[in-house]
Enzyme design. Structure first.
Site, PDB file in Angstrom:
ATOM      1  N   GLU A 157       5.185  -1.515   5.704  1.00 51.56           N
ATOM      2  CA  GLU A 157       5.912  -1.697   4.442  1.00 51.56           C
ATOM      3  C   GLU A 157       7.192  -0.875   4.478  1.00 51.56           C
ATOM      4  O   GLU A 157       7.215   0.242   4.997  1.00 51.56           O
ATOM      5  CB  GLU A 157       5.065  -1.291   3.228  1.00 51.56           C
ATOM      6  CG  GLU A 157       4.845   0.199   3.084  1.00 51.56           C
ATOM      7  CD  GLU A 157       4.237   0.638   1.754  1.00 51.56           C
ATOM      8  OE1 GLU A 157       4.997   1.038   0.858  1.00 51.56           O
ATOM      9  OE2 GLU A 157       3.001   0.614   1.642  1.00 51.56           O
ATOM     10  N   THR A 189       6.725   0.815  -2.882  1.00 51.33           N
ATOM     11  CA  THR A 189       7.369   1.472  -4.028  1.00 51.33           C
ATOM     12  C   THR A 189       8.018   0.436  -4.957  1.00 51.33           C
ATOM     13  O   THR A 189       9.141   0.594  -5.400  1.00 51.33           O
ATOM     14  CB  THR A 189       8.384   2.551  -3.563  1.00 51.33           C
ATOM     15  OG1 THR A 189       7.792   3.304  -2.481  1.00 51.33           O
ATOM     16  CG2 THR A 189       8.690   3.552  -4.669  1.00 51.33           C
ATOM     17  N   LYS A 195      -4.603   0.355  -3.837  1.00 49.45           N
ATOM     18  CA  LYS A 195      -4.103   1.548  -3.150  1.00 49.45           C
ATOM     19  C   LYS A 195      -4.552   2.766  -3.966  1.00 49.45           C
ATOM     20  O   LYS A 195      -4.108   2.960  -5.093  1.00 49.45           O
ATOM     21  CB  LYS A 195      -2.571   1.468  -3.087  1.00 49.45           C
ATOM     22  CG  LYS A 195      -1.884   2.740  -2.613  1.00 49.45           C
ATOM     23  CD  LYS A 195      -0.382   2.519  -2.617  1.00 49.45           C
ATOM     24  CE  LYS A 195       0.378   3.824  -2.521  1.00 49.45           C
ATOM     25  NZ  LYS A 195       1.824   3.608  -2.446  1.00 49.45           N
TER      26      LYS A 195
END
Length: 214
Positions: free
Chosen positions: A47, A76, A136
């Site tokens: 990512e 993010t 997550k």
């Protein structure tokens, strides 16, 4: 985005090496150099965080030039605006540090795997109920592998991706505790090796993680 490039996330690739490598704050050139090294070492999912300068261009480059054998996503992603930019760049999956219901729902609706950040059992369960592909668990640093085991005991249907403070010496214990994958940033993308442009050293470093997974 080149329409010939597949934008589909491969669960088969992820399962081969269930690590999400987190690229944050690296230069475009360093990212370009490390992508083939990452893949050659046996890692499959990466990512690029949206707060990295030129993140969208990096994601687009990665998809157009290095997508074979790699899942390329955006991290993010905090807002719907972030999400729009990430998807326009071609991100194959989305990772968030927080639980934003609108972002999760938008991804679910479009069939894009989404790994939203959550901390407490209630947040984790709510993220899963919204349709998260994996949750997550962030930051895992202070919680440790025991927390994953405790959450999984009553909620064993959840797929968890602990992130934060995971490195070579504790990664295996997270999988033993029931993690379905792990997210790793600075411990994976060794700053010294990258600053030295030591790509062979970085490959060996990546290979240590890949070996542990097998």
């Amino acid at each position: 985005m080149n329409s010939k490039v597949s934008t589909t996330f491969s669960w088969e690739l992820f399962t081969k090496a269930p690590v999400v490598g987190i690229v944050r704050g690296l230069s475009f050139d360093d990212m370009r150099q490390l992508l083939p090294v990452y893949r050659e070492a046996g890692l499959t999912t990466i990512e690029i965080t949206m707060n990295t300068p030129n993140a969208e261009a990096m994601i687009q480059y990665a998809l157009e030039n290095e997508h074979k054998g790699l899942n390329i996503g955006a991290g993010t992603v905090c807002t719907e605006d972030d999400l729009d930019k990430a998807l326009a760049a071609g991100a194959q999956f989305i990772v968030t540090p927080v639980l934003n219901k609108k972002v999760v729902k938008a991804c679910v609706k479009q069939g894009i795997p989404i790994f939203p950040g959550a901390f407490t059992p209630t947040e984790i369960y709510n993220a899963w109920k919204l349709g998260a592909s994996m949750v997550k668990v962030y930051p895992a640093t202070s919680l440790g592998p025991g927390y994953i085991k405790d959450v999984k005991a009553p909620l064993n249907q959840l797929r968890l991706l602990p992130t934060g403070g995971i490195h070579l010496s504790n990664m295996a214990s997270y999988f033993t505790a029931g993690a379905d994958g792990v997210g790793i940033g600075s411990h994976l993308f060794d700053k010294n090796l990258i600053q030295q442009k030591n790509w062979a050293g970085l490959k060996s470093h990546f290979e240590q993680f890949a070996k542990l997974l097998n």
